[in-house]
Write an enzyme that holds these catalytic residues in place. Structure first.
Site, PDB file in Angstrom:
ATOM      1  N   HIS A 160       0.689  -1.227   0.127  1.00 25.07           N
ATOM      2  CA  HIS A 160       0.046   0.037   0.117  1.00 25.07           C
ATOM      3  C   HIS A 160       0.843   1.291  -0.183  1.00 25.07           C
ATOM      4  O   HIS A 160       0.517   2.288   0.341  1.00 25.07           O
ATOM      5  CB  HIS A 160      -0.958   0.101   1.210  1.00 25.07           C
ATOM      6  CG  HIS A 160      -1.671  -1.155   1.382  1.00 25.07           C
ATOM      7  ND1 HIS A 160      -2.992  -1.330   0.956  1.00 25.07           N
ATOM      8  CD2 HIS A 160      -1.312  -2.411   2.018  1.00 25.07           C
ATOM      9  CE1 HIS A 160      -3.515  -2.526   0.996  1.00 25.07           C
ATOM     10  NE2 HIS A 160      -2.533  -3.238   1.836  1.00 25.07           N
ATOM     11  N   SER A 281      14.618  20.360 -17.773  1.00 22.34           N
ATOM     12  CA  SER A 281      13.455  21.436 -17.998  1.00 22.34           C
ATOM     13  C   SER A 281      13.773  22.662 -18.511  1.00 22.34           C
ATOM     14  O   SER A 281      14.869  23.278 -18.479  1.00 22.34           O
ATOM     15  CB  SER A 281      12.863  21.648 -16.474  1.00 22.34           C
ATOM     16  OG  SER A 281      12.166  23.045 -16.810  1.00 22.34           O
ATOM     17  N   LYS A 287      15.953  21.089 -12.609  1.00 25.18           N
ATOM     18  CA  LYS A 287      15.566  19.901 -12.664  1.00 25.18           C
ATOM     19  C   LYS A 287      16.141  18.917 -13.334  1.00 25.18           C
ATOM     20  O   LYS A 287      16.838  19.165 -14.171  1.00 25.18           O
ATOM     21  CB  LYS A 287      14.001  20.194 -13.353  1.00 25.18           C
ATOM     22  CG  LYS A 287      12.908  20.828 -12.740  1.00 25.18           C
ATOM     23  CD  LYS A 287      12.345  20.075 -11.736  1.00 25.18           C
ATOM     24  CE  LYS A 287      11.099  19.515 -12.611  1.00 25.18           C
ATOM     25  NZ  LYS A 287      10.307  18.580 -11.889  1.00 25.18           N
ATOM     26  N   GLU A 294       9.438   7.431 -17.461  1.00 18.71           N
ATOM     27  CA  GLU A 294       8.076   8.019 -17.668  1.00 18.71           C
ATOM     28  C   GLU A 294       7.403   7.423 -19.207  1.00 18.71           C
ATOM     29  O   GLU A 294       6.320   7.017 -19.176  1.00 18.71           O
ATOM     30  CB  GLU A 294       7.920   9.312 -17.478  1.00 18.71           C
ATOM     31  CG  GLU A 294       8.048  10.010 -16.145  1.00 18.71           C
ATOM     32  CD  GLU A 294       8.045  11.352 -16.134  1.00 18.71           C
ATOM     33  OE1 GLU A 294       7.762  11.836 -17.064  1.00 18.71           O
ATOM     34  OE2 GLU A 294       8.539  11.714 -15.003  1.00 18.71           O
TER      35      GLU A 294
END
Ligand code: ARG
Length: 463
Positions: A160, A281, A287, A294
């Site tokens: 969880h 970025s 970043k 992804e």
């Protein structure tokens, strides 16, 4: 009326195919990828026709010579694929006429494009499955490598997404090895299912020529000819098997990618990814984003979509061949390309992971992850049932939580207050290394188990 139709089947047509349909209905842009399989199938078919004395040796020789020339032309990018000839089969046949003349007209005896296309496609899927299997092997080896150096790396195991019990990072990585092994097996099983040759079933009914399907089947590398001519041209299970295996494999990769994304986040900081697998970025200079992870997480959607599209195409389709099925190639090719790339990226990712060992260790101590070990200890040493021990351990967690302490920060006096019959030895259950190494049951996370498992897998996946 003058015959304006120049297609192979144009003899009965008074008008040329609508330009709009010609553009949309032609599959050549997609199925030209089958050229090697198509030529291989045709050569074997011609050899069989000669062997069975259905065509003369001379014609057979001519046909095979022409086909080999076409293969060279295509490989050298010298072949002019034409939409008006619809697909790879017609494009090659048309070119064969140009090269060898009327002898070309004997090649299509006792076959149809319906059996031809699935022969090609089955051969291609076999090849593609073997390639996926090979790259899964490479992926598994990279996981094993990373596991070997992380047997002692302790991290929190989650259920969880809450800290559950301490585990070895290697054990976590080996979980993925099991998934990829199953994927491999699925593709291997598919190769077994696919191993029946459809060549020679014709359009759907079989043929009156004295052909030898065992000969073509063997030459093409299949185990045996298919049993039923109608089923043979109607069947796309082999494409569905591929798409389904690809989807499951992509799902595994997607789960792995997702975990990396979470662990690489500034909140978790459990791992670092090499700059090679990060991107920047355009606005935020600080970043470093896990774009490759992804991308493969998201691309699983493409694999699932292809499977769904193929299932939908086949659902309710009467036997035997319908043009609906032509779309199968684009779906399978896309799924293959997507998966092949995802596996490559997953491989780069696993190589580029650096576990943040201290952070992993500290987090493994957080969230009272040894509470179960404490309960187990009391069952094993204080003659309690698990349910009784569970309650006592829950009380200890409540106590620690109130005092803002971790379980390994409690002292023996505090424990004694909870239960008088506890022995000093109990203190070691709050040590997470000890916790990991107590999990000696088969398949558990103890160091000993992992070492054994890695050496077993190493033998299975030798270089
Ligand atoms: N291009 C077709 C396909 O991929 C080949 C089979 C065509 N057969 C037919 N009867 N139109 O499905």
């Amino acid at each position: 009326m003058k015959n304006k139709n120049k297609t192979v089947w144009g003899a009965r047509f008074n008008n040329a195919t609508s330009k709009i349909f010609e553009n949309i209905g032609a599959s050549i842009d997609i199925d030209k990828r089958l050229f090697e399989e198509d030529i291989f199938g045709s050569i074997v078919h011609a050899q069989m026709l000669v062997k069975q004395k259905i065509i003369s040796k001379k014609k057979g020789k001519n046909i095979i010579k022409g086909l080999k020339k076409i293969k060279k032309e295509i490989k050298r990018n010298k072949f002019n694929f034409k939409k008006k000839y619809e697909d790879i089969h017609m494009n090659i046949e048309k070119r064969l006429f140009e090269i060898i003349g009327d002898d070309a007209g004997y090649l299509h005896i006792a076959r149809s494009r319906n059996d031809q296309v699935i022969t090609d496609f089955k051969l291609w899927i076999k090849k593609a499955s073997n390639q996926i299997i090979k790259s899964l092997d490479d992926l598994i080896k990279s996981f094993l490598k990373k596991s070997e150096i992380n047997i002692q790396t302790i991290m929190p195991g989650f259920t969880h997404l809450k800290n559950a019990q301490p585990i070895s990072f290697a054990h976590y990585l080996l979980a993925y090895v099991e998934m990829f092994k199953r994927d491999k097996k699925r593709f291997l099983n598919n190769i077994d299912y696919i191993n029946e040759s459809p060549l020679g079933v014709g359009a759907l009914a079989g043929t009156s020529y004295n052909i030898d399907r065992n000969f073509t089947s063997k030459k093409l590398g299949f185990k045996k000819p298919t049993n039923n001519s109608i089923d043979s041209v109607s069947d796309r299970d082999f494409a569905l098997d591929f798409l389904s295996s690809a989807s499951i494999c992509a799902m595994h990769i997607s789960r792995f990618a997702e975990e990396l994304i979470i662990w690489n986040s500034d909140i978790f900081k459990l791992i670092q990814l090499n700059d090679k697998m990060l991107t920047g970025s355009s606005i935020m200079p600080q970043k470093k984003n896990p774009d490759p992870a992804e991308l493969i997480r998201g691309r699983a959607g493409k694999n699932f979509g292809s499977l769904q599209a193929m299932l939908t195409t086949m659902k309710g389709l009467p036997l035997s061949y319908y043009k609906d099925m032509q779309e199968d190639k684009a779906l399978v090719f896309n799924s293959y390309d997507t998966l092949a790339q995802s596996i490559l990226i997953a491989n780069e990712l696993i190589k580029s992971i650096k576990p943040n060992k201290k952070r992993m260790f500290d987090l493994a101590n957080e969230g009272y992850t040894t509470a179960t070990d404490f309960a187990d200890y009391m069952v094993q040493n204080n003659n309690l049932s698990f349910r009784e021990a569970y309650k006592i351990s829950a009380r200890l967690v409540n106590y620690a939580e109130k005092r803002k302490k971790k379980l390994n920060q409690l002292n023996f006096i505090e424990l004694k207050k909870l239960r008088k019959d506890l022995d000093k030895n109990v203190m070691k259950v709050f040590n997470i290394e000890n916790s990991v190494n107590l999990k000696t049951s088969y398949g558990g996370t103890s160091t000993k188990n992992i070492k054994k498992m890695i050496s077993k897998l190493r033998k299975e996946f030798k270089k």
